[in-house]
Design a protein around this motif. Structure first.
Motif, mmCIF file in Angstrom:
data_model
loop_
_atom_site.group_PDB
_atom_site.id
_atom_site.type_symbol
_atom_site.label_atom_id
_atom_site.label_comp_id
_atom_site.label_asym_id
_atom_site.label_seq_id
_atom_site.Cartn_x
_atom_site.Cartn_y
_atom_site.Cartn_z
ATOM 1 N N LEU A 4 0.906 -1.232 -0.159
ATOM 2 C CA LEU A 4 0.059 0.018 0.031
ATOM 3 C C LEU A 4 0.827 1.448 -0.085
ATOM 4 O O LEU A 4 0.563 2.386 -0.698
ATOM 5 C CB LEU A 4 -1.135 -0.060 1.260
ATOM 6 C CG LEU A 4 -1.806 1.147 1.392
ATOM 7 C CD1 LEU A 4 -2.743 1.125 0.084
ATOM 8 C CD2 LEU A 4 -2.683 1.052 2.658
ATOM 9 N N SER A 5 1.845 1.112 0.712
ATOM 10 C CA SER A 5 2.719 2.517 0.524
ATOM 11 C C SER A 5 3.732 2.691 -0.579
ATOM 12 O O SER A 5 3.879 3.729 -0.940
ATOM 13 C CB SER A 5 3.809 2.304 1.774
ATOM 14 O OG SER A 5 4.701 1.366 1.714
ATOM 15 N N TYR A 6 3.900 1.497 -1.328
ATOM 16 C CA TYR A 6 4.458 1.763 -2.562
ATOM 17 C C TYR A 6 3.198 2.353 -3.618
ATOM 18 O O TYR A 6 3.820 3.135 -4.358
ATOM 19 C CB TYR A 6 4.972 0.181 -3.045
ATOM 20 C CG TYR A 6 6.226 -0.194 -2.496
ATOM 21 C CD1 TYR A 6 7.487 0.679 -2.513
ATOM 22 C CD2 TYR A 6 6.332 -1.402 -1.736
ATOM 23 C CE1 TYR A 6 8.656 0.157 -2.138
ATOM 24 C CE2 TYR A 6 7.637 -1.662 -1.303
ATOM 25 C CZ TYR A 6 8.714 -1.057 -1.296
ATOM 26 O OH TYR A 6 9.644 -1.225 -0.665
ATOM 27 N N ILE A 7 2.233 1.842 -3.381
ATOM 28 C CA ILE A 7 1.048 2.195 -4.407
ATOM 29 C C ILE A 7 0.780 3.609 -4.112
ATOM 30 O O ILE A 7 0.638 4.543 -5.305
ATOM 31 C CB ILE A 7 -0.283 1.520 -4.180
ATOM 32 C CG1 ILE A 7 0.201 0.138 -4.864
ATOM 33 C CG2 ILE A 7 -1.201 2.040 -4.965
ATOM 34 C CD1 ILE A 7 -1.128 -0.786 -4.150
ATOM 35 N N TYR A 35 8.807 9.991 -12.840
ATOM 36 C CA TYR A 35 8.208 8.840 -12.402
ATOM 37 C C TYR A 35 8.842 7.330 -12.241
ATOM 38 O O TYR A 35 8.755 6.481 -11.808
ATOM 39 C CB TYR A 35 6.662 8.549 -12.621
ATOM 40 C CG TYR A 35 6.518 7.949 -14.288
ATOM 41 C CD1 TYR A 35 6.038 6.891 -14.193
ATOM 42 C CD2 TYR A 35 6.698 8.502 -15.185
ATOM 43 C CE1 TYR A 35 5.970 6.278 -15.387
ATOM 44 C CE2 TYR A 35 6.688 8.122 -16.486
ATOM 45 C CZ TYR A 35 6.444 6.696 -16.747
ATOM 46 O OH TYR A 35 6.112 6.126 -17.820
ATOM 47 N N LEU A 36 9.871 7.296 -13.554
ATOM 48 C CA LEU A 36 10.684 6.330 -13.410
ATOM 49 C C LEU A 36 11.599 6.039 -12.124
ATOM 50 O O LEU A 36 11.973 4.943 -12.083
ATOM 51 C CB LEU A 36 11.475 6.337 -14.678
ATOM 52 C CG LEU A 36 10.927 6.139 -16.115
ATOM 53 C CD1 LEU A 36 11.918 6.465 -17.174
ATOM 54 C CD2 LEU A 36 9.976 5.143 -16.285
ATOM 55 N N LEU A 37 11.752 6.950 -11.452
ATOM 56 C CA LEU A 37 12.390 6.858 -10.334
ATOM 57 C C LEU A 37 11.912 5.663 -9.330
ATOM 58 O O LEU A 37 12.412 5.018 -8.442
ATOM 59 C CB LEU A 37 12.634 8.164 -9.441
ATOM 60 C CG LEU A 37 13.650 8.199 -8.533
ATOM 61 C CD1 LEU A 37 15.010 7.749 -8.926
ATOM 62 C CD2 LEU A 37 13.883 9.617 -7.927
ATOM 63 N N PHE A 38 10.690 5.613 -9.107
ATOM 64 C CA PHE A 38 9.691 4.792 -8.703
ATOM 65 C C PHE A 38 10.168 3.177 -9.062
ATOM 66 O O PHE A 38 10.524 2.389 -8.112
ATOM 67 C CB PHE A 38 8.392 4.748 -8.616
ATOM 68 C CG PHE A 38 7.438 3.678 -7.770
ATOM 69 C CD1 PHE A 38 7.141 3.887 -6.541
ATOM 70 C CD2 PHE A 38 7.020 2.681 -8.871
ATOM 71 C CE1 PHE A 38 6.637 2.635 -6.137
ATOM 72 C CE2 PHE A 38 6.429 1.393 -8.128
ATOM 73 C CZ PHE A 38 6.043 1.550 -6.807
ATOM 74 N N PHE A 39 10.214 3.021 -10.384
ATOM 75 C CA PHE A 39 10.512 1.658 -10.862
ATOM 76 C C PHE A 39 11.914 1.604 -10.765
ATOM 77 O O PHE A 39 12.222 0.207 -10.518
ATOM 78 C CB PHE A 39 10.177 1.577 -12.234
ATOM 79 C CG PHE A 39 8.527 1.844 -12.468
ATOM 80 C CD1 PHE A 39 7.686 0.528 -11.950
ATOM 81 C CD2 PHE A 39 8.101 2.908 -13.131
ATOM 82 C CE1 PHE A 39 6.234 1.000 -12.070
ATOM 83 C CE2 PHE A 39 6.770 2.728 -12.969
ATOM 84 C CZ PHE A 39 5.830 2.013 -12.359
ATOM 85 N N ILE A 49 4.209 -9.512 -9.939
ATOM 86 C CA ILE A 49 2.756 -9.286 -10.632
ATOM 87 C C ILE A 49 2.464 -7.864 -10.294
ATOM 88 O O ILE A 49 1.945 -7.238 -11.311
ATOM 89 C CB ILE A 49 1.659 -10.337 -10.369
ATOM 90 C CG1 ILE A 49 2.364 -11.530 -10.704
ATOM 91 C CG2 ILE A 49 0.509 -9.976 -10.839
ATOM 92 C CD1 ILE A 49 2.360 -11.970 -12.059
ATOM 93 N N LEU A 50 2.365 -7.414 -9.295
ATOM 94 C CA LEU A 50 1.987 -5.974 -8.718
ATOM 95 C C LEU A 50 2.791 -5.235 -9.405
ATOM 96 O O LEU A 50 2.229 -3.790 -10.238
ATOM 97 C CB LEU A 50 2.155 -5.712 -7.079
ATOM 98 C CG LEU A 50 1.858 -4.386 -6.711
ATOM 99 C CD1 LEU A 50 0.261 -4.279 -6.862
ATOM 100 C CD2 LEU A 50 2.050 -4.330 -5.224
ATOM 101 N N LEU A 51 4.063 -5.308 -9.649
ATOM 102 C CA LEU A 51 4.989 -4.245 -10.490
ATOM 103 C C LEU A 51 4.518 -4.100 -11.694
ATOM 104 O O LEU A 51 4.418 -2.978 -12.265
ATOM 105 C CB LEU A 51 6.437 -4.788 -10.134
ATOM 106 C CG LEU A 51 7.463 -3.746 -10.979
ATOM 107 C CD1 LEU A 51 7.490 -2.392 -10.182
ATOM 108 C CD2 LEU A 51 9.027 -4.496 -10.867
ATOM 109 N N ALA A 55 3.009 -0.768 -13.295
ATOM 110 C CA ALA A 55 3.783 -0.117 -14.369
ATOM 111 C C ALA A 55 2.624 0.297 -15.614
ATOM 112 O O ALA A 55 2.692 1.290 -16.312
ATOM 113 C CB ALA A 55 4.623 -0.981 -15.211
ATOM 114 N N THR A 56 1.885 -0.814 -15.877
ATOM 115 C CA THR A 56 0.612 -0.436 -16.759
ATOM 116 C C THR A 56 -0.230 0.621 -16.568
ATOM 117 O O THR A 56 -0.427 1.225 -17.351
ATOM 118 C CB THR A 56 0.118 -1.913 -17.105
ATOM 119 O OG1 THR A 56 0.965 -3.012 -17.496
ATOM 120 C CG2 THR A 56 -1.005 -1.776 -18.115
#
Length: 169
Positions: A4-7, A35-39, A49-51, A55-56
């Motif tokens: 949840l905190s990542y989201i 926003y690529l810094l998150f990934f 799967i969540l990642l 991303a999508t």
């Protein structure tokens, strides 16, 4: 850190990207993809799967803000697929199972990782956006300017918001 905190962190990055950063046009066409810094920093073995879903979804939301009909989504998903390769290439096993703290690695590794991540993203983005082989020189030019701009902004923001630890790998 839980999912949840990542989201919530990603929602903040995507809103910043869609509302503010996509309206910056340096040299007429350069936009930083912050926003690529998150990934880049997402934990290496966290829920994959969540990642991919994030991303999508983040790419689609930025596509809606930018009116780019799926180009951000495709480029983001492509760079996320190549992310494990980039992590192994630059960091080896050092970040297996933990968040990638960019300030814990040497400056050279940090710069190379961010530049390569931005290069893959912007190369795919520019080629999909132009979608004509006659425009390959324009795509390469645009890619190089965007990679440089994105990398500088990501390095600066990572320095500002990152955790400072003494361990260097």
């Amino acid at each position: 850190m839980n999912s949840l905190s990542y989201i919530l962190r990603l929602v903040g990055w995507v809103l910043l990207q869609g509302i503010l950063l996509n309206n910056i046009n340096l040299f007429g066409y350069a936009n930083p993809a912050l926003y690529l810094l998150f990934f880049m920093t997402y934990p290496a073995v966290e829920n994959k799967i969540l990642l991919l879903f994030l991303a999508t979804l983040s790419g689609l939301v930025i596509d809606i803000f930018s009116q780019t009909s799926g180009v951000y989504s495709c480029a983001t998903l492509s760079v996320v697929f190549l992310r494990p390769l980039l992590i192994r290439l630059f960091f080896g096993q050092n970040f297996e199972g933990q968040e990638i703290a960019l300030l814990q690695v040497s400056a050279t590794l940090r710069i190379l990782y961010i530049f390569s991540f931005a290069l893959v993203f912007h190369l795919i983005f520019s080629l999909l956006e132009a979608f004509q082989w006659q425009l390959w020189l324009y795509s390469i030019d645009r890619t190089m300017v965007n990679v440089l701009f994105t990398a500088i902004v990501c390095l600066f923001v990572a320095q500002l918001v990152g955790n400072r630890k003494e361990n260097k790998y």
